[in-house]
Design an enzyme around this catalytic site. Structure first.
Site, PDB file in Angstrom:
ATOM      1  N   HIS A 162       0.846  -1.202   0.000  1.00 36.81           N
ATOM      2  CA  HIS A 162       0.000   0.000   0.000  1.00 36.81           C
ATOM      3  C   HIS A 162       0.879   1.250   0.000  1.00 36.81           C
ATOM      4  O   HIS A 162       2.103   1.164   0.184  1.00 36.81           O
ATOM      5  CB  HIS A 162      -0.948   0.005   1.203  1.00 36.81           C
ATOM      6  CG  HIS A 162      -0.277  -0.241   2.509  1.00 36.81           C
ATOM      7  ND1 HIS A 162      -0.439  -1.391   3.231  1.00 36.81           N
ATOM      8  CD2 HIS A 162       0.611   0.503   3.192  1.00 36.81           C
ATOM      9  CE1 HIS A 162       0.302  -1.336   4.317  1.00 36.81           C
ATOM     10  NE2 HIS A 162       0.958  -0.202   4.317  1.00 36.81           N
TER      11      HIS A 162
HETATM   12  C1  T46 Z   1       3.090   0.607   6.791  1.00 33.33           C
HETATM   13  C2  T46 Z   1       3.711  -0.661   7.231  1.00 33.33           C
HETATM   14  C3  T46 Z   1       5.179  -0.523   7.524  1.00 33.33           C
HETATM   15  C4  T46 Z   1      -4.549  -0.252  13.110  1.00 33.33           C
HETATM   16  O1  T46 Z   1      -5.681  -0.440  13.605  1.00 33.33           O
HETATM   17  N1  T46 Z   1      -3.773   0.763  13.586  1.00 33.33           N
HETATM   18  C5  T46 Z   1      -2.530   0.999  13.101  1.00 33.33           C
HETATM   19  O2  T46 Z   1      -1.833   1.940  13.562  1.00 33.33           O
HETATM   20  C6  T46 Z   1      -2.040   0.187  12.019  1.00 33.33           C
HETATM   21  C7  T46 Z   1      -0.666   0.434  11.425  1.00 33.33           C
HETATM   22  C8  T46 Z   1      -2.839  -0.822  11.551  1.00 33.33           C
HETATM   23  N2  T46 Z   1      -4.074  -1.032  12.085  1.00 33.33           N
HETATM   24  C9  T46 Z   1      -4.888  -2.144  11.589  1.00 33.33           C
HETATM   25  C10 T46 Z   1      -5.322  -2.027  10.142  1.00 33.33           C
HETATM   26  C11 T46 Z   1      -5.426  -3.474   9.701  1.00 33.33           C
HETATM   27  O3  T46 Z   1      -6.714  -3.969  10.065  1.00 33.33           O
HETATM   28  O4  T46 Z   1      -4.092  -3.334  11.659  1.00 33.33           O
HETATM   29  C12 T46 Z   1      -4.378  -4.190  10.570  1.00 33.33           C
HETATM   30  C13 T46 Z   1      -3.108  -4.547   9.805  1.00 33.33           C
HETATM   31  O5  T46 Z   1      -2.639  -3.364   9.135  1.00 33.33           O
HETATM   32  P1  T46 Z   1      -1.855  -3.430   7.733  1.00 33.33           P
HETATM   33  O6  T46 Z   1      -2.370  -4.549   6.931  1.00 33.33           O
HETATM   34  O7  T46 Z   1      -1.924  -2.061   7.122  1.00 33.33           O
HETATM   35  O8  T46 Z   1      -0.372  -3.759   8.244  1.00 33.33           O
HETATM   36  P2  T46 Z   1       0.980  -3.733   7.392  1.00 33.33           P
HETATM   37  O9  T46 Z   1       2.039  -4.291   8.276  1.00 33.33           O
HETATM   38  O10 T46 Z   1       0.806  -4.310   6.046  1.00 33.33           O
HETATM   39  O11 T46 Z   1       1.289  -2.158   7.175  1.00 33.33           O
HETATM   40  C14 T46 Z   1       1.649  -1.357   8.284  1.00 33.33           C
HETATM   41  C15 T46 Z   1       1.041   0.042   8.140  1.00 33.33           C
HETATM   42  O12 T46 Z   1      -0.375  -0.070   7.940  1.00 33.33           O
HETATM   43  C16 T46 Z   1       1.626   0.797   6.966  1.00 33.33           C
HETATM   44  O13 T46 Z   1       1.305   2.171   7.083  1.00 33.33           O
HETATM   45  O14 T46 Z   1       3.739   1.426   6.158  1.00 33.33           O
HETATM   46  O15 T46 Z   1       3.064  -1.268   8.376  1.00 33.33           O
END
Ligand code: T46
Length: 138
Positions: free
Chosen positions: A52
């Site tokens: 993303h």
């Molecule tokens: C990025 C990389 C390095 C939350 O509720 N609060 C938060 O602060 C974050 C970061 C995520 N979430 C929830 C949203 C999703 O339901 O946690 C779940 C997993 O998030 P995501 O799939 O976006 O996780 P990553 O590891 O793919 O990405 C994250 C960050 O979202 C992104 O900004 O740069 O880590």
């Protein structure tokens, strides 16, 4: 605000016989005030995270323990960084697509972020990201 831009930020290290201490001050070592800190841990070694980009969010990503790779993509060029030094973080501006792979056993990733979590700030569709990112000049 900067967009489509990444760079390694190196934090200070205070070393003595008791070990190393590193600190970070928002607006001093980072080009933004820190509104949120989150961390990834218990990560399976074959995990793929990211996939993303963000509309406004700026972040700095650290490997506090272990290592992993981040591929960053500004819509024109891709570059891979390997993070393994807890003192060296990758600054990622808005409008950068990121993909994280090759996590070592026990890797811990800490992220300092410029904004609170907001799902509306994400581009999770690569085509949509490209159409916006390519409106910027190369
Ligand atoms: C990025 C990389 C390095 C939350 O509720 N609060 C938060 O602060 C974050 C970061 C995520 N979430 C929830 C949203 C999703 O339901 O946690 C779940 C997993 O998030 P995501 O799939 O976006 O996780 P990553 O590891 O793919 O990405 C994250 C960050 O979202 C992104 O900004 O740069 O880590």
């Amino acid at each position: 605000m900067t967009s489509g831009y990444c760079k390694i930020i190196e934090l200070p290290k205070i070393h003595d016989t008791r070990g190393d201490l590193t600190f970070v001050e928002g607006g001093v070592h980072l080009p933004f005030d820190i509104r949120r800190v989150y961390y990834l841990y218990n990560i399976p070694v074959d995990s793929e995270r990211g996939g993303h980009a963000h509309k406004e969010l700026e972040q700095v990503v650290f490997a506090l323990s272990g290592s992993f790779r981040i591929q960053v993509d500004d819509g024109y060029q891709k570059k891979i960084y390997e993070l393994r030094d807890p003192r060296k973080g990758l600054y990622i501006s808005r409008l950068i697509w990121r993909e994280m792979t090759d996590f070592s056993q026990g890797a811990v990733c800490m992220v300092l972020a410029s904004h609170y979590y907001d799902e509306a700030d994400y581009y999770r569709d690569y085509g949509e990201f490209l159409s916006v990112a390519r409106k910027r000049p190369k």
